[in-house]
Design an enzyme around this catalytic site. Structure first.
Site, PDB file in Angstrom:
ATOM      1  N   SER A 174       0.822  -1.220   0.000  1.00 60.50           N
ATOM      2  CA  SER A 174       0.000   0.000   0.000  1.00 60.50           C
ATOM      3  C   SER A 174       0.858   1.274   0.000  1.00 60.50           C
ATOM      4  CB  SER A 174      -0.904  -0.012   1.235  1.00 60.50           C
ATOM      5  OG  SER A 174      -1.458   1.269   1.439  1.00 60.50           O
ATOM      6  N   ASN A 175       0.600   2.123  -0.979  1.00 67.01           N
ATOM      7  CA  ASN A 175       1.253   3.441  -0.998  1.00 67.01           C
ATOM      8  C   ASN A 175       0.627   4.353   0.037  1.00 67.01           C
ATOM      9  OD1 ASN A 175       2.904   2.998  -3.472  1.00 67.01           O
ATOM     10  ND2 ASN A 175       0.858   2.682  -4.349  1.00 67.01           N
TER      11      ASN A 175
END
Ligand SMILES: Cc1ncc(COP(=O)(O)O)c(C=O)c1O
Length: 320
Positions: free
Chosen positions: A72-73
């Site tokens: 996840s960014n």
């Protein structure tokens, strides 16, 4: 305007990609560099977090909690924003703990976040339990939804639209990846507020179009309400293309590899395997099919994510 912190590098540049246009015999292509928002490799979450962290401070929170996929960014940028603003950070990551952290997951740990692992089916429950556990330790948690997509986070993209309107005129299209819907909702509302006449088309990353357009319409309407303005959005007001879901979330297939390679080798521009790679594959296909025609002007909104290139699961496939 609602309270906002100020840690993003704004305005992000708009650049032109003439070599990519030439390779595709296509339209003039602009790119809005939200991969350059300045927070630990940047990305679209930084704009949302400026509003979300301001709200967390109003609520006297001391710990940020959020969740997402292993790469996840959003989680990586939340961990960085927490460090930068003096919050603790706990991330609930979905899936199996990788044998060795890499890409965004490495950065989460390096930025000092605590990680709780959860199975996909349990992720909401584990998020809630993590929140309660933090409270029971006498801390004040602030829960940020998946992707930072609520009426507070979406404000980042309402005002991003204003910023972009001051940089480039007469666009026929804006193309970008859409997943939890906050970017899309913000752009859709910002488009109305700041009089954008072109098409705002989200390339769906992981949801069927009817589901995503309904979610985005609802969020755009709630975001307007939060600003005290009347704007109603129907799902049909929200443009979504779900032709590029490929092998599912996070699965990098041929179209994504082609898009990443083309952007890298024609313009020295790095995309990411999960979001911008898929959206760029959509852009390329829509140009080849002449849905986007050579006489038009299109802006690709680069929403970030490049640290995922360095995830063990993607790196090898990109050089095959
Ligand atoms: C690089 C990147 N692009 C696009 C998106 C999708 O944005 P949104 O969740 O606001 O739809 C994400 C979200 O996780 C992302 O990390």
């Amino acid at each position: 305007m609602l309270p906002k912190l100020d840690f993003a590098h704004l305005p992000t540049p708009v650049e032109v990609l003439p070599r990519l246009s030439a390779q595709l015999n296509g339209p003039q292509i602009f790119i809005k560099r939200d991969d350059q928002t300045g927070l630990a490799f940047g990305g679209n979450k930084t704009r949302k977090l400026e509003y979300l962290l301001a709200d967390a401070l109003v609520q006297s929170a001391d710990t940020l909690i959020t969740g997402g996929a292993v790469q996840s960014n959003h989680c990586r940028q939340t961990a960085a924003a927490a460090a930068r603003n003096g919050f603790a950070c706990t991330l609930v990551l979905t899936g199996d703990k990788p044998p060795k952290p890499s890409g965004n997951n490495f950065l989460d740990l390096f930025l000092g976040a605590q990680i709780v692992w959860a199975a996909v089916a349990d992720r909401d429950l584990v998020l809630q339990q993590t929140y309660e556990q933090t409270q029971s330790e006498g801390r004040k948690p602030y829960l940020i939804p998946y992707g930072g997509s609520n009426p507070i986070g979406a404000l980042g993209y309402v005002y991003a639209m204003k910023e972009m309107r001051e940089q480039v005129d007469d666009l026929d299209w804006i193309i970008f990846p859409s997943s939890s819907g906050g970017t899309h909702a913000g752009l859709a509302l910002g488009g109305r507020m700041f009089n954008f006449k072109g098409k705002i088309l989200g390339i769906s990353i992981d949801n069927p179009a009817p589901e995503l357009s309904e979610k985005v319409a609802r969020l755009a309407e709630e975001t307007a309400q939060g600003l005290g303005i009347e704007q109603s959005f129907k799902p049909q007001d929200i443009l979504v293309n779900d032709d590029y879901l490929g092998g599912g979330y996070g699965v990098m297939g041929e179209p994504e590899v082609e898009a990443l390679t083309l952007f890298a080798r024609s313009e020295g521009m790095l995309l990411d395997p999960v979001y911008t790679g898929r959206a760029a594959a959509g852009l390329i296909d829509l140009i080849r099919k002449e849905v986007i025609t050579a006489d038009q002007k299109v802006l690709f909104w680069h929403t970030g994510g490049s640290p995922a290139i360095f995830a063990d699961r993607y790196m090898g496939d990109l050089l095959d």
